[in-house]
Design a protein around this motif. Structure first.
Motif, PDB file in Angstrom:
ATOM      1  N   HIS A   1      34.990  22.186  67.600  1.00  0.00           N
ATOM      2  CA  HIS A   1      34.729  21.748  66.230  1.00  0.00           C
ATOM      3  C   HIS A   1      35.985  21.977  65.391  1.00  0.00           C
ATOM      4  O   HIS A   1      36.682  22.969  65.572  1.00  0.00           O
ATOM      5  N   ILE A   2      36.243  21.050  64.460  1.00  0.00           N
ATOM      6  CA  ILE A   2      37.391  21.183  63.557  1.00  0.00           C
ATOM      7  C   ILE A   2      36.912  20.954  62.128  1.00  0.00           C
ATOM      8  O   ILE A   2      36.251  19.956  61.833  1.00  0.00           O
ATOM      9  N   CYS A   3      37.243  21.906  61.267  1.00  0.00           N
ATOM     10  CA  CYS A   3      36.907  21.819  59.840  1.00  0.00           C
ATOM     11  C   CYS A   3      38.202  21.586  59.072  1.00  0.00           C
ATOM     12  O   CYS A   3      39.017  22.501  58.928  1.00  0.00           O
ATOM     13  N   ILE A   4      38.390  20.386  58.582  1.00  0.00           N
ATOM     14  CA  ILE A   4      39.604  20.033  57.857  1.00  0.00           C
ATOM     15  C   ILE A   4      39.330  20.071  56.359  1.00  0.00           C
ATOM     16  O   ILE A   4      38.327  19.519  55.887  1.00  0.00           O
ATOM     17  N   HIS A   5      40.215  20.701  55.629  1.00  0.00           N
ATOM     18  CA  HIS A   5      40.154  20.740  54.167  1.00  0.00           C
ATOM     19  C   HIS A   5      40.020  19.314  53.646  1.00  0.00           C
ATOM     20  O   HIS A   5      40.782  18.432  54.039  1.00  0.00           O
ATOM     21  N   THR A   6      39.057  19.100  52.775  1.00  0.00           N
ATOM     22  CA  THR A   6      38.777  17.750  52.289  1.00  0.00           C
ATOM     23  C   THR A   6      39.570  17.450  51.023  1.00  0.00           C
ATOM     24  O   THR A   6      39.013  17.160  49.972  1.00  0.00           O
ATOM     25  N   GLY A   7      40.879  17.498  51.142  1.00  0.00           N
ATOM     26  CA  GLY A   7      41.763  17.239  50.006  1.00  0.00           C
ATOM     27  C   GLY A   7      41.822  15.784  49.606  1.00  0.00           C
ATOM     28  O   GLY A   7      42.454  15.443  48.617  1.00  0.00           O
ATOM     29  N   GLY A   8      41.189  14.932  50.347  1.00  0.00           N
ATOM     30  CA  GLY A   8      41.170  13.500  50.051  1.00  0.00           C
ATOM     31  C   GLY A   8      41.103  12.702  51.337  1.00  0.00           C
ATOM     32  O   GLY A   8      41.383  13.215  52.422  1.00  0.00           O
ATOM     33  N   ARG A   9      40.717  11.444  51.198  1.00  0.00           N
ATOM     34  CA  ARG A   9      40.587  10.584  52.371  1.00  0.00           C
ATOM     35  C   ARG A   9      41.921  10.444  53.099  1.00  0.00           C
ATOM     36  O   ARG A   9      41.981  10.443  54.327  1.00  0.00           O
ATOM     37  N   GLY A  10      43.015  10.353  52.333  1.00  0.00           N
ATOM     38  CA  GLY A  10      44.342  10.227  52.932  1.00  0.00           C
ATOM     39  C   GLY A  10      44.707  11.435  53.777  1.00  0.00           C
ATOM     40  O   GLY A  10      45.312  11.298  54.840  1.00  0.00           O
TER      41      GLY A  10
ATOM     42  N   SER B   1      38.171  21.898  46.811  1.00  0.00           N
ATOM     43  CA  SER B   1      39.237  22.871  47.083  1.00  0.00           C
ATOM     44  C   SER B   1      38.947  23.652  48.358  1.00  0.00           C
ATOM     45  O   SER B   1      38.450  23.097  49.331  1.00  0.00           O
ATOM     46  N   SER B   2      39.257  24.927  48.358  1.00  0.00           N
ATOM     47  CA  SER B   2      39.177  25.715  49.590  1.00  0.00           C
ATOM     48  C   SER B   2      37.757  25.898  50.105  1.00  0.00           C
ATOM     49  O   SER B   2      37.554  26.149  51.294  1.00  0.00           O
ATOM     50  N   SER B   3      36.753  25.752  49.251  1.00  0.00           N
ATOM     51  CA  SER B   3      35.374  25.912  49.725  1.00  0.00           C
ATOM     52  C   SER B   3      34.933  24.742  50.599  1.00  0.00           C
ATOM     53  O   SER B   3      33.911  24.828  51.289  1.00  0.00           O
ATOM     54  N   SER B   4      35.711  23.664  50.618  1.00  0.00           N
ATOM     55  CA  SER B   4      35.308  22.479  51.378  1.00  0.00           C
ATOM     56  C   SER B   4      35.133  22.771  52.865  1.00  0.00           C
ATOM     57  O   SER B   4      34.249  22.194  53.501  1.00  0.00           O
ATOM     58  N   ILE B   5      35.944  23.660  53.433  1.00  0.00           N
ATOM     59  CA  ILE B   5      35.821  23.902  54.871  1.00  0.00           C
ATOM     60  C   ILE B   5      34.497  24.576  55.213  1.00  0.00           C
ATOM     61  O   ILE B   5      34.000  24.435  56.327  1.00  0.00           O
ATOM     62  N   TRP B   6      33.897  25.273  54.247  1.00  0.00           N
ATOM     63  CA  TRP B   6      32.580  25.879  54.499  1.00  0.00           C
ATOM     64  C   TRP B   6      31.490  24.823  54.458  1.00  0.00           C
ATOM     65  O   TRP B   6      30.505  24.908  55.201  1.00  0.00           O
ATOM     66  N   TYR B   7      31.635  23.803  53.608  1.00  0.00           N
ATOM     67  CA  TYR B   7      30.702  22.675  53.635  1.00  0.00           C
ATOM     68  C   TYR B   7      30.825  21.928  54.960  1.00  0.00           C
ATOM     69  O   TYR B   7      29.830  21.470  55.529  1.00  0.00           O
ATOM     70  N   VAL B   8      32.045  21.803  55.444  1.00  0.00           N
ATOM     71  CA  VAL B   8      32.266  21.126  56.729  1.00  0.00           C
ATOM     72  C   VAL B   8      31.582  21.911  57.839  1.00  0.00           C
ATOM     73  O   VAL B   8      30.879  21.340  58.683  1.00  0.00           O
ATOM     74  N   LEU B   9      31.740  23.235  57.847  1.00  0.00           N
ATOM     75  CA  LEU B   9      31.097  24.056  58.872  1.00  0.00           C
ATOM     76  C   LEU B   9      29.572  23.965  58.775  1.00  0.00           C
ATOM     77  O   LEU B   9      28.891  23.861  59.803  1.00  0.00           O
ATOM     78  N   SER B  10      29.034  23.963  57.564  1.00  0.00           N
ATOM     79  CA  SER B  10      27.574  23.855  57.430  1.00  0.00           C
ATOM     80  C   SER B  10      27.075  22.494  57.916  1.00  0.00           C
ATOM     81  O   SER B  10      25.975  22.390  58.463  1.00  0.00           O
ATOM     82  N   TYR B  11      27.898  21.440  57.754  1.00  0.00           N
ATOM     83  CA  TYR B  11      27.528  20.127  58.300  1.00  0.00           C
ATOM     84  C   TYR B  11      27.459  20.195  59.829  1.00  0.00           C
ATOM     85  O   TYR B  11      26.527  19.668  60.443  1.00  0.00           O
ATOM     86  N   ILE B  12      28.449  20.834  60.427  1.00  0.00           N
ATOM     87  CA  ILE B  12      28.466  20.969  61.889  1.00  0.00           C
ATOM     88  C   ILE B  12      27.232  21.726  62.357  1.00  0.00           C
ATOM     89  O   ILE B  12      26.548  21.302  63.304  1.00  0.00           O
ATOM     90  N   GLU B  13      26.919  22.839  61.703  1.00  0.00           N
ATOM     91  CA  GLU B  13      25.750  23.638  62.094  1.00  0.00           C
ATOM     92  C   GLU B  13      24.464  22.856  61.927  1.00  0.00           C
ATOM     93  O   GLU B  13      23.543  22.981  62.738  1.00  0.00           O
ATOM     94  N   THR B  14      24.393  22.019  60.888  1.00  0.00           N
ATOM     95  CA  THR B  14      23.192  21.238  60.620  1.00  0.00           C
ATOM     96  C   THR B  14      23.059  20.040  61.555  1.00  0.00           C
ATOM     97  O   THR B  14      21.994  19.780  62.096  1.00  0.00           O
ATOM     98  N   SER B  15      24.147  19.308  61.747  1.00  0.00           N
ATOM     99  CA  SER B  15      24.055  18.033  62.464  1.00  0.00           C
ATOM    100  C   SER B  15      24.115  18.156  63.982  1.00  0.00           C
ATOM    101  O   SER B  15      23.440  17.418  64.684  1.00  0.00           O
TER     102      SER B  15
END
Length: 186
Positions: free
Chosen positions: A78-87, A117-131
């Protein structure tokens, strides 16, 4: 140093675009981070392929041989990338040659919550755990960017299986996300 500029687009709306220089600086930060992280997490087979490619490029010329990009999917489930933008997500996907399944959680967090900001990677991890869940022994790579173009990584190994349904992802429709992204409305 100018890192952004505004211009009129085809609809005469003022837009802000990131200059090439900014992406180069971010790319250098990522490259430095990966150069340090790679030997610690990649299997010896990937390290050897990288070393042989680097040697061949030095001997035969950098322009004649493409650089080898290690396959990070052999080190991380699993990879959690900071969601600084689509680019940001697009460039990391392209340059690290990651498959869309590894990138989906980051796209989902950006789509649903934006750049938080920096909390985005925790949302990404929670998506992984959920999905899809995290199995015991899985390795998770959290990749974040900071001010002044710092790039930091955290590598986690799951001590237990996690298949939690986080409230943050209740009602999320991944198909709708891909439809909206294909339209270019996001």
């Amino acid at each position: 140093m100018n890192s952004s500029c505004s211009a009129k687009d085809q609809c005469f709306a003022t837009t802000c675009s990131t200059l090439h220089l900014l992406l180069c600086i971010a790319g250098e930060a990522l490259k430095a981070n990966i150069t340090t992280l790679g030997p610690l997490v990649l299997p010896i087979s990937e390290q050897l392929l990288f070393a042989v490619n680097m040697l061949a490029r030095r001997l035969l010329g950098r322009k004649r041989i493409k650089p080898y990009v290690p396959d990070f999917s052999v080190a991380f489930q699993h990879i959690c990338i900071h969601t600084g933008g689509r680019g940001v997500i697009d460039e990391i996907e392209k340059h690290l040659q990651l498959n869309s399944k590894l990138i989906e959680p980051s796209r989902a967090a950006l789509f649903r919550y934006g750049n938080v900001s920096s909390s985005s990677i925790w949302y990404v991890l929670s998506y992984i755990e959920t999905s899809r869940g995290v199995s015991k022994g899985d390795h998770v790579w959290q990749l974040g960017f900071g001010s002044g173009f710092k790039c930091n990584s955290a590598v986690w190994r799951a001590n237990r299986c996690v298949q939690e349904h986080h409230k943050a992802w209740e009602g999320f429709d991944v198909s709708r996300m891909y439809t909206e992204l294909a339209k270019g409305s996001c």
